[in-house]
Motif scaffolding. Structure first.
Motif, short mmCIF file in Angstrom:
data_model
loop_
_atom_site.label_atom_id
_atom_site.label_comp_id
_atom_site.label_asym_id
_atom_site.label_seq_id
_atom_site.Cartn_x
_atom_site.Cartn_y
_atom_site.Cartn_z
N ASP A 205 -2.32 8.05 10.95
CA ASP A 205 -3.14 7.31 10.00
C ASP A 205 -4.29 6.58 10.72
OD1 ASP A 205 -3.05 6.38 7.10
OD2 ASP A 205 -3.10 4.43 8.10
N VAL A 206 -5.50 6.71 10.17
CA VAL A 206 -6.72 6.06 10.71
C VAL A 206 -6.65 5.82 12.22
CG1 VAL A 206 -7.63 5.05 8.60
CG2 VAL A 206 -5.90 3.79 9.84
N ASP B 250 0.86 -1.19 0.00
CA ASP B 250 0.00 0.00 0.00
C ASP B 250 0.90 1.24 0.00
OD1 ASP B 250 -2.20 1.71 0.22
OD2 ASP B 250 -2.48 1.37 2.38
N LYS C 162 -17.58 4.47 -1.78
CA LYS C 162 -16.96 5.62 -2.43
C LYS C 162 -17.10 5.60 -3.96
CE LYS C 162 -12.25 5.84 -3.34
NZ LYS C 162 -10.87 6.08 -2.91
N TYR D 244 2.19 2.49 3.42
CA TYR D 244 1.28 2.48 4.58
C TYR D 244 1.20 1.06 5.18
CZ TYR D 244 0.08 7.36 4.10
OH TYR D 244 0.16 8.74 4.08
N ARG E 151 -7.50 6.77 -6.12
CA ARG E 151 -6.46 7.50 -5.39
C ARG E 151 -5.28 7.83 -6.31
NH1 ARG E 151 -5.60 4.30 0.23
NH2 ARG E 151 -4.70 2.74 -1.17
N ARG F 37 1.24 13.00 11.85
CA ARG F 37 -0.07 12.82 11.22
C ARG F 37 -0.39 11.34 11.44
NH1 ARG F 37 -1.96 8.96 7.29
NH2 ARG F 37 -3.74 9.84 6.27
N HIS G 125 -2.07 -0.57 12.10
CA HIS G 125 -1.64 -1.85 11.56
C HIS G 125 -0.16 -1.78 11.25
CE1 HIS G 125 -3.58 0.78 8.50
NE2 HIS G 125 -2.42 0.63 7.88
N HIS H 196 -3.21 12.32 -0.58
CA HIS H 196 -2.83 11.23 -1.48
C HIS H 196 -3.95 10.21 -1.71
CE1 HIS H 196 -2.40 9.86 2.57
NE2 HIS H 196 -2.30 8.61 2.15
N ASP H 197 -5.07 10.36 -1.01
CA ASP H 197 -6.19 9.42 -1.16
C ASP H 197 -7.36 10.03 -1.93
OD1 ASP H 197 -4.88 7.53 0.47
OD2 ASP H 197 -5.85 8.29 2.29
N PHE I 128 -13.80 13.38 7.31
CA PHE I 128 -14.07 12.91 5.95
C PHE I 128 -15.41 13.43 5.44
CE2 PHE I 128 -11.04 9.48 4.61
CZ PHE I 128 -10.11 9.74 5.60
N PHE J 62 -9.90 -2.62 1.17
CA PHE J 62 -9.37 -2.85 -0.18
C PHE J 62 -9.98 -4.12 -0.79
CE2 PHE J 62 -5.34 -0.57 1.48
CZ PHE J 62 -5.96 0.66 1.32
N GLU K 179 -6.15 -0.34 -4.00
CA GLU K 179 -7.60 -0.17 -3.80
C GLU K 179 -8.32 -0.19 -5.15
OE1 GLU K 179 -10.48 2.85 -1.32
OE2 GLU K 179 -9.27 3.73 -2.89
N GLU L 90 -6.02 11.32 11.43
CA GLU L 90 -6.92 11.00 10.32
C GLU L 90 -8.06 10.17 10.87
OE1 GLU L 90 -6.93 8.84 5.94
OE2 GLU L 90 -6.08 7.86 7.68
O1 TEU Z 1 -6.47 6.07 4.67
C1 TEU Z 1 -7.60 5.63 5.34
C2 TEU Z 1 -8.92 5.77 4.70
O2 TEU Z 1 -9.89 5.62 5.41
C3 TEU Z 1 -9.20 6.02 3.28
O3 TEU Z 1 -8.91 7.24 2.80
C4 TEU Z 1 -8.68 4.89 2.45
O4 TEU Z 1 -7.47 5.25 1.88
C5 TEU Z 1 -9.58 4.46 1.33
O5 TEU Z 1 -9.19 5.13 0.19
C6 TEU Z 1 -11.01 4.68 1.44
O6 TEU Z 1 -11.55 4.59 0.15
C7 TEU Z 1 -5.24 5.90 5.28
C8 TEU Z 1 -4.14 6.33 4.35
O7 TEU Z 1 -4.26 7.71 4.10
C9 TEU Z 1 -4.21 5.50 3.11
O8 TEU Z 1 -3.31 5.92 2.13
C10 TEU Z 1 -3.92 4.07 3.52
O9 TEU Z 1 -4.08 3.23 2.42
C11 TEU Z 1 -4.84 3.60 4.63
O10 TEU Z 1 -5.00 4.56 5.67
C12 TEU Z 1 -4.27 2.37 5.28
O11 TEU Z 1 -3.10 2.68 5.96
#
Ligand code: TEU
Length: 589
Positions: free
Chosen positions: A231-232, A86, A328, A89, A450, A229, A129, A363-364, A315, A176, A423, A289
């Motif tokens: 992540d999730v 990923d 999405k 990530y 993405r 920052r 994770h 980036h997403d 979001f 994913f 994804e 996030e």
């Molecule tokens: O993203 C988490 C997330 O909930 C979403 O934006 C996800 O990427 C997905 O596109 C929903 O459609 C974070 C990171 O920003 C992302 O790049 C990682 O893939 C994900 O966590 C897992 O670490």
């Protein structure tokens, strides 16, 4: 290296604008409130060694771009060791740099270079994770290992043989595609992965996991970083009973979201992390996030008195173009009033407690000029500027994602072969197997993949946009012949020049930072109009968010006679007639 830049050597080149001086050694409380953050996705920013993948020395070589823009912070997407399932990530070593991106010494040099250019550095922290190749997980695969409980292991569903359809411990789907459980043949048990099977979820219920994460974070702080920052981060506390999730008709899996997001121990873990790492004590910037977080959650988590986080990424506004009840990929239009109201709710909701982050892109997410603007040659520049104006004039900390300051647009991919993102590739396979029409899938990918965010940064008009001398890992957008940093930096009317002015305005005008927000004309379908008020100062933002001209009715807005134009998309125009995508920031007399 020294954690702070007070004794750093003078910058290699003299920054031409923005921040002429190194960052002060000490971070002041709340320093991030008037800051602007710039996100770099290293894979797609600048390649220094010709392998087609961006790297850390590539970023260091372009710090003048960031300093010219005037940003205060660099958020670096993951550069840690990773199998790259990923794009980083999925981390297999939190304390080393992946050779694809360079070395730890390169990273130290980048941090030092940033500090010398007046830019603080925020690292991506991915601790919901790890990679399945992380030594913790490798060890945990052994059921007798003391690390077994660091992850979520469960036997097959009762009455089902391991590996047979429906034997997964719950009906949850992964982000994913496919199930959220993966059978490990070593033990015949399944492990939980909310994202790819190569991203097993850590079990935060286990205190050893938490202290290992905090220790790792402390080492990054000692190395000189200025924040994280995360992540999730709102997925770290889950419903430990792991029940089945509601599953819609025709849906292959249940949606576990409500069972894993904003769980019962989230605040406890965040407060503990803050205390154990000294996040607030050392005035580190923290942004979580948080998909699925509500204003109530954000108020709690960013309430200064609770010492959890400084701000969160909601979001809400980037989920508005999802069809009701869909995922999405189920597309829907976003009427302007709906978008305005969403941002307004967060402005009002976090006016007295907490703090907002402000973002269109990362980036997403697909590129904002293609999503909420008009990326046709006629309107691309003005709509990119106006969307920037609107966002940056809200109250909160703005985030600029690489290329947004150039008005970069979506990739324009037409075939599956052009995509690289796990994804997108998995979605295509799953949707096709479920019988979705090929055109529907192709369209969803073109709008939402993405990879739209991940096409290489456009530095100039040469073959690979100056991103690499090799073959780029993801195709360069052909529009780079017109849309590129070299051209933008020469052009006083460019999106880049406009973003630079927006950032400078935040630095010079307290009202932009702290003024009270009030939305006017909430139901207007083309105009985005609001005021910001601080003491005697009142700003009026007039923005035409449409590709047709609009005249503002004078009775709908405060008196603009004698107002000073602080910033405008179109030079030399006054009054209440707005050209397509024209916007102005006025200081009222
Ligand atoms: O993203 C988490 C997330 O909930 C979403 O934006 C996800 O990427 C997905 O596109 C929903 O459609 C974070 C990171 O920003 C992302 O790049 C990682 O893939 C994900 O966590 C897992 O670490």
């Amino acid at each position: 290296m020294s954690p702070h830049a007070d004794d750093a050597p003078p910058p290699a080149e003299t920054p031409t604008a923005g921040h002429p001086t190194p960052v002060p050694a000490r971070r002041e409380p709340g320093w991030w409130r008037d800051a602007v953050v710039y996100q770099v996705y290293p894979r797609s920013f600048a390649d220094s060694d010709g392998d087609g993948v961006g790297d850390i020395p590539g970023i260091t070589a372009h710090l003048d771009h960031l300093a010219d823009l005037g940003v205060d912070v660099l958020w670096l997407s993951p550069v840690y060791r990773s199998p790259m399932d990923d794009n980083g990530y999925d981390i297999s070593d939190y304390e080393d740099v992946d050779p694809l991106f360079g070395t730890l010494a390169d990273l130290d040099a980048l941090i030092e270079g940033c500090h010398a250019h007046g830019i603080r550095v925020v690292m991506d922290l991915v601790v919901n994770h790890t990679s399945d190749e992380h030594p913790w997980f490798v060890e945990a695969r052994d059921p007798a290992s003391p690390k077994r409980d660091w992850y979520w292991w469960r036997p097959p569903r009762e009455g089902h043989a391991a590996g047979t359809p429906g034997a997964e411990p719950t009906n949850w789907g992964a982000a994913f595609s496919g199930p959220a459980w993966h059978l490990d043949p070593h033990s015949g048990e399944y492990y939980l992965h909310l994202f790819s099977p190569k991203q097993p979820d850590l079990n935060w219920e286990n205190p050893e996991v938490r202290s290992a994460v905090y220790a790792m974070m402390r080492r990054w702080v000692d190395r000189g970083v200025d924040g994280f920052r995360m992540d999730v981060i709102n997925l770290i506390s889950k419903d430990v009973s792991l029940p089945d999730a509601p599953q819609g008709p025709g849906q292959p899996y249940g949606s576990s979201f409500d069972l894993v997001a904003n769980g019962p121990r989230l605040d406890e873990y965040l407060a503990e992390m803050n205390r154990e790492v000294g996040l607030t004590d050392q005035h580190l910037l923290t942004v979580g996030e948080m998909p699925g977080s509500t204003i109530d959650v954000a108020r709690r988590v960013t309430d200064e008195g609770r010492r959890e986080l400084d701000m969160v990424f909601t979001f809400e506004h980037v989920d508005l173009d999802v069809a009701p009840g869909g995922v999405k990929w189920d597309l829907a239009d976003v009427p302007l009033p709906v978008l305005k109201r969403s941002l307004e709710r967060w402005q009002v909701g976090l006016a007295d407690v907490g703090w907002n982050s402000l973002y269109w892109n990362n980036h997403d997410q697909p590129r904002v000029v293609s999503r909420f603007g008009d990326d046709s040659p006629e309107h691309r520049v003005a709509s990119a500027k106006t969307l920037g104006t609107v966002l940056h004039l809200h109250r909160g900390t703005p985030y600029v994602y690489q290329g947004e300051e150039l008005g970069m647009a979506n990739a324009g991919f037409e075939t599956l072969e052009q995509y690289r993102d796990i994804e997108s590739v998995n979605y295509h396979a799953e949707a096709t197997s479920l019988g979705l029409a090929a055109e529907t899938v192709t369209r969803s990918l073109a709008v939402k993949s993405r990879d739209n965010a991940r096409t290489p940064m456009q530095w100039d008009d040469t073959a690979s946009a100056g991103f690499t001398t090799g073959t780029p890992w993801l195709a360069v957008n052909p529009d780079h012949v017109d849309v590129n940093a070299a051209a933008a930096r020469r052009d006083p009317q460019s999106v880049f020049a406009h973003y630079r002015a927006l950032i400078a305005l935040r630095h010079s005008d307290e009202c932009v930072v702290d003024g009270r927000f009030e939305l006017l004309l909430p139901d207007h379908e083309q105009l985005w109009v609001f005021t910001r008020t601080l003491g005697d100062e009142r700003l009026l933002v007039l923005a035409n968010c449409s590709s047709e001209a609009v005249t503002v009715d004078p009775s709908d807005v405060p008196d603009v006679v004698g107002a000073e134009v602080l910033l405008a998309t179109h030079d030399g125009r006054t009054g209440l007639d707005l050209a397509p995508w024209e916007s102005r920031v006025l200081r009222l007399a």
